[in-house]
Design a protein around this motif. Structure first.
Motif, PDB file in Angstrom:
ATOM      1  N   GLY A 197      48.002  29.280 -15.518  1.00  0.00           N
ATOM      2  CA  GLY A 197      48.110  27.907 -15.989  1.00  0.00           C
ATOM      3  C   GLY A 197      48.586  26.954 -14.910  1.00  0.00           C
ATOM      4  O   GLY A 197      48.605  27.288 -13.717  1.00  0.00           O
ATOM      5  N   ALA A 198      48.977  25.762 -15.338  1.00  0.00           N
ATOM      6  CA  ALA A 198      49.425  24.719 -14.420  1.00  0.00           C
ATOM      7  C   ALA A 198      50.560  23.936 -15.055  1.00  0.00           C
ATOM      8  O   ALA A 198      50.700  23.879 -16.288  1.00  0.00           O
ATOM      9  CB  ALA A 198      48.275  23.781 -14.069  1.00  0.00           C
ATOM     10  N   ASP A 199      51.373  23.316 -14.204  1.00  0.00           N
ATOM     11  CA  ASP A 199      52.488  22.487 -14.649  1.00  0.00           C
ATOM     12  C   ASP A 199      51.980  21.068 -14.911  1.00  0.00           C
ATOM     13  O   ASP A 199      51.635  20.340 -13.973  1.00  0.00           O
ATOM     14  CB  ASP A 199      53.584  22.482 -13.579  1.00  0.00           C
ATOM     15  N   LEU A 200      51.942  20.667 -16.182  1.00  0.00           N
ATOM     16  CA  LEU A 200      51.449  19.336 -16.543  1.00  0.00           C
ATOM     17  C   LEU A 200      52.397  18.233 -16.084  1.00  0.00           C
ATOM     18  O   LEU A 200      51.960  17.112 -15.797  1.00  0.00           O
ATOM     19  CB  LEU A 200      51.250  19.254 -18.061  1.00  0.00           C
ATOM     20  N   TYR A 201      53.691  18.534 -16.013  1.00  0.00           N
ATOM     21  CA  TYR A 201      54.660  17.511 -15.614  1.00  0.00           C
ATOM     22  C   TYR A 201      54.416  17.042 -14.184  1.00  0.00           C
ATOM     23  O   TYR A 201      54.439  15.849 -13.894  1.00  0.00           O
ATOM     24  CB  TYR A 201      56.079  18.048 -15.762  1.00  0.00           C
ATOM     25  N   LYS A 202      54.180  17.992 -13.283  1.00  0.00           N
ATOM     26  CA  LYS A 202      53.939  17.614 -11.883  1.00  0.00           C
ATOM     27  C   LYS A 202      52.647  16.812 -11.736  1.00  0.00           C
ATOM     28  O   LYS A 202      52.561  15.883 -10.937  1.00  0.00           O
ATOM     29  CB  LYS A 202      53.916  18.859 -11.000  1.00  0.00           C
ATOM     30  N   ILE A 203      51.628  17.177 -12.509  1.00  0.00           N
ATOM     31  CA  ILE A 203      50.367  16.434 -12.456  1.00  0.00           C
ATOM     32  C   ILE A 203      50.579  15.004 -12.951  1.00  0.00           C
ATOM     33  O   ILE A 203      50.118  14.032 -12.335  1.00  0.00           O
ATOM     34  CB  ILE A 203      49.293  17.146 -13.298  1.00  0.00           C
ATOM     35  N   ALA A 204      51.290  14.857 -14.077  1.00  0.00           N
ATOM     36  CA  ALA A 204      51.535  13.519 -14.632  1.00  0.00           C
ATOM     37  C   ALA A 204      52.413  12.688 -13.702  1.00  0.00           C
ATOM     38  O   ALA A 204      52.153  11.493 -13.486  1.00  0.00           O
ATOM     39  CB  ALA A 204      52.192  13.643 -16.007  1.00  0.00           C
ATOM     40  N   ARG A 205      53.440  13.312 -13.123  1.00  0.00           N
ATOM     41  CA  ARG A 205      54.332  12.581 -12.231  1.00  0.00           C
ATOM     42  C   ARG A 205      53.602  12.089 -10.979  1.00  0.00           C
ATOM     43  O   ARG A 205      53.911  11.010 -10.450  1.00  0.00           O
ATOM     44  CB  ARG A 205      55.513  13.463 -11.837  1.00  0.00           C
ATOM     45  N   SER A 206      52.638  12.870 -10.518  1.00  0.00           N
ATOM     46  CA  SER A 206      51.854  12.458  -9.349  1.00  0.00           C
ATOM     47  C   SER A 206      51.050  11.186  -9.628  1.00  0.00           C
ATOM     48  O   SER A 206      50.688  10.457  -8.694  1.00  0.00           O
ATOM     49  CB  SER A 206      50.897  13.583  -8.937  1.00  0.00           C
ATOM     50  N   ILE A 207      50.784  10.917 -10.910  1.00  0.00           N
ATOM     51  CA  ILE A 207      50.010   9.741 -11.285  1.00  0.00           C
ATOM     52  C   ILE A 207      50.896   8.497 -11.403  1.00  0.00           C
ATOM     53  O   ILE A 207      50.556   7.425 -10.879  1.00  0.00           O
ATOM     54  CB  ILE A 207      49.259   9.993 -12.616  1.00  0.00           C
ATOM     55  N   TYR A 208      52.064   8.641 -12.065  1.00  0.00           N
ATOM     56  CA  TYR A 208      52.879   7.449 -12.328  1.00  0.00           C
ATOM     57  C   TYR A 208      53.962   7.186 -11.285  1.00  0.00           C
ATOM     58  O   TYR A 208      54.505   6.083 -11.213  1.00  0.00           O
ATOM     59  CB  TYR A 208      53.516   7.520 -13.720  1.00  0.00           C
ATOM     60  N   ASP A 209      54.305   8.167 -10.444  1.00  0.00           N
ATOM     61  CA  ASP A 209      55.356   7.996  -9.442  1.00  0.00           C
ATOM     62  C   ASP A 209      54.729   7.895  -8.052  1.00  0.00           C
ATOM     63  O   ASP A 209      54.197   8.877  -7.527  1.00  0.00           O
ATOM     64  CB  ASP A 209      56.334   9.164  -9.508  1.00  0.00           C
ATOM     65  N   LYS A 210      54.781   6.710  -7.441  1.00  0.00           N
ATOM     66  CA  LYS A 210      54.145   6.504  -6.135  1.00  0.00           C
ATOM     67  C   LYS A 210      54.843   7.266  -5.018  1.00  0.00           C
ATOM     68  O   LYS A 210      54.266   7.461  -3.942  1.00  0.00           O
ATOM     69  CB  LYS A 210      54.127   5.009  -5.803  1.00  0.00           C
ATOM     70  N   ASP A 211      56.073   7.702  -5.250  1.00  0.00           N
ATOM     71  CA  ASP A 211      56.825   8.427  -4.223  1.00  0.00           C
ATOM     72  C   ASP A 211      56.718   9.941  -4.366  1.00  0.00           C
ATOM     73  O   ASP A 211      57.448  10.685  -3.686  1.00  0.00           O
ATOM     74  CB  ASP A 211      58.300   8.025  -4.275  1.00  0.00           C
ATOM     75  N   TYR A 212      55.817  10.405  -5.240  1.00  0.00           N
ATOM     76  CA  TYR A 212      55.735  11.854  -5.489  1.00  0.00           C
ATOM     77  C   TYR A 212      54.283  12.306  -5.616  1.00  0.00           C
ATOM     78  O   TYR A 212      53.468  11.646  -6.280  1.00  0.00           O
ATOM     79  CB  TYR A 212      56.492  12.217  -6.764  1.00  0.00           C
ATOM     80  N   LYS A 213      53.967  13.435  -4.997  1.00  0.00           N
ATOM     81  CA  LYS A 213      52.694  14.122  -5.165  1.00  0.00           C
ATOM     82  C   LYS A 213      52.983  15.620  -5.228  1.00  0.00           C
ATOM     83  O   LYS A 213      53.700  16.155  -4.367  1.00  0.00           O
ATOM     84  CB  LYS A 213      51.728  13.842  -4.008  1.00  0.00           C
ATOM     85  N   GLY A 214      52.427  16.304  -6.231  1.00  0.00           N
ATOM     86  CA  GLY A 214      52.676  17.733  -6.316  1.00  0.00           C
ATOM     87  C   GLY A 214      51.849  18.422  -7.378  1.00  0.00           C
ATOM     88  O   GLY A 214      51.279  17.775  -8.268  1.00  0.00           O
TER      89      GLY A 214
END
Length: 246
Positions: free
Chosen positions: A42-59
């Protein structure tokens, strides 16, 4: 009439005795439960979502587990993160990869053919990363007009690493056939930590933010798919004990 009542009474006693004997032998007739064994990815949905709304984060993070026994699962995660952290005294960017390996123990007893999980487990995590110091503030105990001396730099530190132990508690529920949703809570403790010469590793990929030098917390929210590989008949506990005695 007396003889008839006595006969009925005796017959009732016989039936009660036969019923009790049947109940005592019932465990011997329990059919072993057939359960599925396989790989869940599987995959971590939180990291995917955070990469979209947080300009200082990609993961991103890929998760997986393999059912080893009726209760024990080999489990792990692998991922990549890039995060810019803005602290009062410095601004820096962390970039790197990590992986974690360990086990989960399922403490939940399912009904029928359900495969839900409530787990406790451990991981050993390893991260390889770099830190880039973007800017820092010179400490001035007596500033005039609240002025601050911000120094902008671009200094990169490569070859950094960290090792840690992770204690994990989680839940997984089957929402559709073979499709699971779940989350885990994590408490981390650093074992080793290679730092830059100028400042501490305040953020480590896979470990998250560090507190008090070597302590951290984290969580993930996952979606995963179960790939059945084989089926196995698991005997009830009473049956297993009798089989060992024999």
């Amino acid at each position: 009439m007396k003889y008839t009542l006595k006969s009925i009474f005796n017959l009732a006693l016989v039936l009660i005795s036969l019923s009790a004997a049947a109940q005592e032998k019932k465990p011997d007739t329990i059919v072993p439960k057939t359960e599925r064994y396989g790989l869940r990815v599987g995959a971590d949905l939180y990291k995917i979502a955070r990469s979209i709304y947080d300009k200082d984060y990609k993961g991103f993070e890929i998760t997986g587990d393999y059912r080893l026994t009726q209760k024990i699962y080999i489990a792990g995660e692998i991922g990549n993160e890039k995060k810019t952290t803005d602290e009062p005294q410095l601004n820096f960017t962390t970039k790197g990869t990590y992986f974690k390996a360990g086990f989960d123990y399922n403490i939940y007893k399912n009904w029928l053919d359900m495969e839900n999980m409530i787990t406790l487990g451990m991981r050993y995590g390893v991260s390889s990363f770099s830190q880039e110091l973007n800017s820092y503030t010179i400490y001035n105990p007596n500033p005039y007009f609240d002025e601050t001396d911000v120094v902008t730099v671009s200094r990169k530190y490569n070859g950094l690493s960290a090792h840690w132990i992770e204690f994990v508690a989680g839940v997984k529920a089957e929402v559709f056939d073979n499709l699971f949703m779940g989350f885990t809570l994590r408490m981390n403790r650093l074992v080793s930590n290679k730092k830059p010469s100028d400042f501490d590793n305040l953020y480590i990929p896979g470990f998250n933010r560090t507190y008090d030098g070597d302590f951290g917390v984290g969580f993930n929210y996952t979606i995963s798919y179960f790939i059945p590989i084989y089926k196995k008949q698991n005997l009830p506990k009473v049956e297993e004990e009798k089989k060992k005695e024999e």
